[in-house]
Scaffold this active site. Structure first.
Site, short mmCIF file in Angstrom:
data_model
loop_
_atom_site.label_atom_id
_atom_site.label_comp_id
_atom_site.label_asym_id
_atom_site.label_seq_id
_atom_site.Cartn_x
_atom_site.Cartn_y
_atom_site.Cartn_z
N GLU A 150 31.16 34.08 1.36
CA GLU A 150 31.36 33.31 0.26
C GLU A 150 31.43 34.06 -1.04
O GLU A 150 30.65 35.13 -1.03
CB GLU A 150 30.14 32.49 0.39
CG GLU A 150 29.92 31.29 -0.31
CD GLU A 150 30.91 30.15 -0.01
OE1 GLU A 150 31.03 30.23 1.24
OE2 GLU A 150 31.37 29.35 -0.86
N GLY B 280 44.81 35.19 -6.47
CA GLY B 280 43.19 35.62 -5.78
C GLY B 280 43.22 35.30 -4.50
O GLY B 280 43.84 34.99 -3.75
N ALA B 281 42.05 35.22 -4.06
CA ALA B 281 41.61 34.88 -2.62
C ALA B 281 42.23 33.33 -2.28
O ALA B 281 42.70 33.38 -1.24
CB ALA B 281 39.99 34.68 -2.61
N LYS C 150 24.88 26.05 0.12
CA LYS C 150 25.89 25.88 1.33
C LYS C 150 25.21 25.51 2.60
O LYS C 150 25.61 24.87 3.51
CB LYS C 150 26.55 27.22 1.46
CG LYS C 150 27.81 27.15 1.95
CD LYS C 150 29.00 27.19 1.01
CE LYS C 150 30.36 26.99 1.71
NZ LYS C 150 31.41 27.13 0.79
N ASP D 116 36.09 30.84 0.79
CA ASP D 116 37.01 30.63 -0.42
C ASP D 116 38.48 30.86 -0.38
O ASP D 116 39.18 30.26 -0.97
CB ASP D 116 36.71 31.71 -1.73
CG ASP D 116 34.90 31.38 -1.92
OD1 ASP D 116 34.72 30.80 -2.81
OD2 ASP D 116 34.23 32.23 -1.13
N TYR E 145 5.38 33.10 23.03
CA TYR E 145 5.10 34.24 22.29
C TYR E 145 4.44 35.53 23.38
O TYR E 145 4.96 35.30 24.51
CB TYR E 145 4.10 34.19 21.35
CG TYR E 145 4.04 35.28 20.21
CD1 TYR E 145 5.18 35.64 19.64
CD2 TYR E 145 3.00 35.96 19.96
CE1 TYR E 145 5.28 36.74 18.75
CE2 TYR E 145 2.93 37.02 18.98
CZ TYR E 145 4.02 37.24 18.34
OH TYR E 145 3.99 38.48 17.58
#
Lengths: 386, 386
Positions: free
Chosen positions: A130, A190-191, A88, A156, A33
């Protein structure tokens, strides 16, 4: 299964951000730090690629959604999607030691999403998109992959396609048919349906018909949107007109990624010999496995863990990102995805009740990671950093 | 101190995202991922506050910067600021078991920052803003606190003020002076100087003069920006005109939060008896401690760990967020901040070489967390959730 609500309440979050440094002395504080931390800051200011050397960016991805197409639940919004994103992240870490930060973004405006993700991108070595609805997901992924210096992967789409093809390639071996020869029907544009179509074409498929709820996609149909026109053009070269029932007649493979209960036993029995049936609609498949057992369906794979042959994205995404991060690849190429698919397929000796490995087997994830890594290196994919 | 570059390289990131779930069986997957995860999603869709029950949001904050004012390094940008943000996350977890995700946002447009943080806010129970330049930081923090349902805290402002006042209140005890009576000079009218001024006024200070590089802020000065006009109005009621050297004459307390080397030994010796000197400019203080030892300076505190009395934000921020998260407070109120300050001060029996505790002492962070928690409950601060 335990009671999921109770289990989620008890666990108090499925992920946690921990310190890798034992901060015990003034010396530790000075080193990690102030004032010591100024040194890596200045090195990164001089050369931004050093962010991969001096921070966790080297192993950190984001799991990002807008909550517009979550599981089979639909557009439930950013907050309600959080348990999935967190899940996930849990799986990325467990299966492949990838640090993944779940971020549900509270806008569904395509440009705003792209902008927000761009502003965030410097923190990460990759982005897993996602549960973003089609066709917005195509533009978002494409634009981000053009703009950003890190790989962007819509699970997906591509995850589903990769795992599906792993299952299909093993199933085809069992029935002794070739991808070039078989007639494939994909229900759902779709996807997932779009990505599967593209992936199978890249893998050599020559006879695909894609159906949406109106029937077979056909580029003479003036009502199609742009994404569907492109799909129709790439697949239905003979401009076949008809419904799902027509497409399925004499076909070899059925892939369902739509809404449930569209396929009858008669439709299955109208297919060619030893048909391969993947009804993956979630939560209700296009035809139930129990019904399929009463047809000539020869190999059956679903999205559910209740039956053999679960076509589960979990087989792909952890290893894909592990291999990508390890290779420092700036993009996840088609070739990298194909190698992942083949690595999944070759992780087992297939039988009709096991065309695909168990997602809990750590070996699969290692195999996927290695294949993706090696393909990226061999293909000389441009790197995020040396 | 170890070599910070080597140490940062070896540690491979100062934080890590781990799974709190042992994912070992199909049952675990079904419970914490599909299909079980749909249940908490649907519960959160019905009642967004359930996100605190079913996800890590309950213990998760973001550490956010735009890299515009990092340490004493200035505007080094988003990527270069990452080691600091990661260090902050490391300290949040180590000192107070707060999960903190470091996010460097790659825009310095005020509206874009506000919008981006708003889109992200649903993932978190609080936001710690960090190293954002003044006067932008005021608008950003104020607007976010108005818009968002979670607490937003700019550590460079309030953290600094809280710790400074802890040190000052103990120092005043040692010289037997009262905050109401002492003449205080604050040199520097940026984020820290402004917040310290407001904080000391709230704590009862009646005689403060604030200086910037032109001299004492005076609302008759038409060149002042709005933030400085407000400061001048709140402090310099008699419209005193002059330079820093004039302000310091006969004053009891000097607080430096500007750029280094502005204060001479003569200026210190022009102060009243037993003066309290806090030259906190970073990395070069307004006057060196070695020089101060040759003056009548009676109590000295700096930003550096090399000398006694380090006025270190680390004493405040972990416990502040721990107490805030535990109380579910929607805002971090002035009263909560003041209680934090007093908790720090009362964690030790002060002496002139120890007016403030060691930031590595776990007891301080517990004391701060408890004080903040109890103040939030007693004050009935509105809650993020029950």
């Amino acid at each position: 299964m335990q009671n999921p609500l109770k289990a989620h309440e008890m666990i108090k979050g499925k992920i946690e951000v921990v310190s890798r440094v034992k901060v015990e002395s003034k010396d530790d504080l000075s080193t990690y730090y102030t004032p010591g931390v100024a040194e890596p800051c200045l090195e990164i200011e001089k050369d931004s690629k050093k962010s991969y050397l001096y921070t966790r960016r080297q192993n950190m991805i984001a799991v990002i959604t807008d909550g517009s197409a979550v599981l089979g639940l639909g557009n439930i919004g950013a907050e309600a999607s959080m348990p999935v994103m967190e899940g996930k992240s849990m799986l990325f870490k467990t299966m492949a030691d990838v640090d993944a930060i779940p971020l549900s973004i509270d806008t569904q405006d395509t440009n705003e999403l792209i902008r927000t993700i761009t502003y965030l991108s410097k923190n990460f070595a990759g982005i897993n998109l996602e549960d973003i609805s089609a066709p917005r997901c195509f533009e978002i992924e494409k634009t981000l992959n053009e703009i950003l210096d890190i790989p962007v992967f819509h699970d997906d789409q591509h995850g589903t396609a990769i795992v599906l093809y792993a299952a299909l390639s093993n199933a085809l071996k069992l029935v002794d048919k070739k991808i070039e020869d078989v007639k494939i029907v994909i229900n759902g544009a779709g996807a997932a349906g779009t990505a599967i179509t593209e992936f199978l074409l890249d893998a050599g498929a020559k006879h695909i018909l894609v159906c949406d709820k109106e029937g077979i996609l056909n580029e003479n149909d003036e009502t199609l949107n742009e994404a569907h026109l492109i799909l129709a053009h790439k697949t239905n070269r003979k401009h076949v007109v008809g419904k799902l029932v027509d497409a399925m007649k004499d076909s070899d493979v059925f892939i369902g990624v739509s809404k449930g209960h569209l396929v009858t036993k008669d439709m299955i029995n109208s297919m060619s010999d030893q048909p391969i049936i993947f009804p993956m609609a979630n939560p209700t498949p296009e035809i139930s496995v129990e019904d399929l057992y009463e047809t000539k369906a020869y190999i059956i794979g679903t999205g559910s863990s209740k039956y053999p042959n679960q076509i589960n994205n979990l087989l792909a995404f952890p290893g894909i990102f592990r291999g990508t991060l390890d290779s420092h690849a700036k993009k996840i190429t088609k070739e990298m995805m194909l190698s992942a698919s083949l690595a999944i397929a070759s992780s087992i000796i297939p039988s009709i009740y096991q065309i695909i490995p168990d997602a809990l087997d750590p070996l699969v994830h290692k195999n996927v990671a290695n294949a993706v890594y090696e393909t990226a290196i061999k293909q000389r994919v441009p790197k995020t950093h040396e």
